[in-house]
Design an enzyme around this catalytic site. Structure first.
Site, mmCIF file in Angstrom:
data_model
loop_
_atom_site.group_PDB
_atom_site.id
_atom_site.type_symbol
_atom_site.label_atom_id
_atom_site.label_comp_id
_atom_site.label_asym_id
_atom_site.label_seq_id
_atom_site.Cartn_x
_atom_site.Cartn_y
_atom_site.Cartn_z
ATOM 1 N N GLU A 1 0.765 -1.380 -0.271
ATOM 2 C CA GLU A 1 0.077 -0.095 -0.046
ATOM 3 C C GLU A 1 0.923 1.191 -0.007
ATOM 4 O O GLU A 1 1.707 1.421 0.969
ATOM 5 C CB GLU A 1 -0.948 0.104 1.084
ATOM 6 N N ASP B 1 -3.654 12.279 -3.058
ATOM 7 C CA ASP B 1 -4.056 13.589 -3.221
ATOM 8 C C ASP B 1 -4.504 14.047 -4.812
ATOM 9 O O ASP B 1 -3.912 13.535 -5.741
ATOM 10 C CB ASP B 1 -2.746 14.794 -2.886
ATOM 11 N N GLU C 1 -14.211 8.482 5.421
ATOM 12 C CA GLU C 1 -15.207 7.809 4.239
ATOM 13 C C GLU C 1 -16.569 7.769 4.549
ATOM 14 O O GLU C 1 -17.582 8.274 3.738
ATOM 15 C CB GLU C 1 -14.561 6.669 3.637
#
Length: 252
Positions: A80, A155, A233
């Site tokens: 990741e 980003d 989220e």
């Protein structure tokens, strides 16, 4: 939503507004795929960096890794890029003890927090780089060694003049393809629809990848259960904010 990575993608000196050419260099003078943001260190984060890092931390200086030797076994491998404060990555490592994980992050408080938490939970299937992700991919991770590469909420660089800074570019996704096993997957997620469209444009033009989305949802896939839902989220979903997941499979 700011990225969970606390990192910022590529910048460049040329005034491009679309994805770069596949032959564009991954590293240009003075260009990084992130910006290190200042942050105070808590005692737990400091402990992670000081006490746990010597056991679980990796550096560019370590060179090309033999991942079987690193983890002491042969298992699926997930990397990741930009794990932020590490909550999602820790949850995945805890849920899937038969999978090995490598996190890449430059934000010191996030690295320290993750390492402290990994140690407290006794997890042995996670290692960490506090390095430039492109350098790690190029210099440390063997070709064809990864089952999955994850890039969650990078980003988006929403201003048009900054689109050239986005990490998802043709040269970047080609580098990832070489590190994936045949059949391995590149999983992206973003809460910026325009960036999701950009990702799909880059990936659909990239050789050697196939979109795993169904014809009903293409180019996106429903959020997979294996991607943890972050608090940020979940709050955004309650406010009606969208999130787009894209998963592409390496074919050759």
């Amino acid at each position: 939503m700011t990225d969970t990575n606390d990192t910022v993608p590529n910048s460049a000196n040329t005034a491009t507004t679309g994805p770069e050419n596949a032959d564009a260099p991954l590293h240009r003078r003075g260009i990084k795929s992130y910006v290190i943001r200042a942050g105070r260190m808590t005692p737990a984060q400091s402990r992670g960096l000081e006490d746990v890092w010597p056991r679980l931390g990796l550096t560019i200086a370590d060179g090309r890794q033999d991942l079987d030797a690193l983890f002491g076994r042969q298992t699926p491998r997930v990397v990741e890029i930009g794990f932020g404060m590490g909550n999602s990555l820790i949850e995945q490592a805890e849920r899937h003890p038969d999978t090995d994980f490598i996190g890449i992050e430059v934000h010191a408080p996030g690295v320290g927090k993750l390492l402290d938490e990994v140690d407290k939970r006794g997890l042995t299937n996670l290692r960490v780089y506090r390095e430039d992700a492109l350098a790690v991919l190029e210099q440390c991770l063997p070709e064809g060694s990864l089952t999955t590469l994850q890039l969650f909420f990078p980003d988006p660089w929403p201003k048009k003049k900054h689109h050239k800074r986005r990490i998802v570019q043709p040269a970047f996704v080609e580098l990832i393809r070489t590190r994936l096993k045949p059949g391995g997957t590149f999983h992206m997620a973003t809460d910026w629809e325009a960036y999701a469209e950009w990702m799909a444009e880059v990936m659909d033009a990239a050789p050697g990848y196939a979109n795993t989305a169904s014809s009903e949802t293409a180019p996106y896939v429903p959020r997979p259960e294996f991607r943890p839902l972050t608090k940020f989220e979940a709050r955004g979903e309650k406010l009606g904010h969208g999130v787009w997941d894209l998963i592409y499979r390496r074919e050759v």
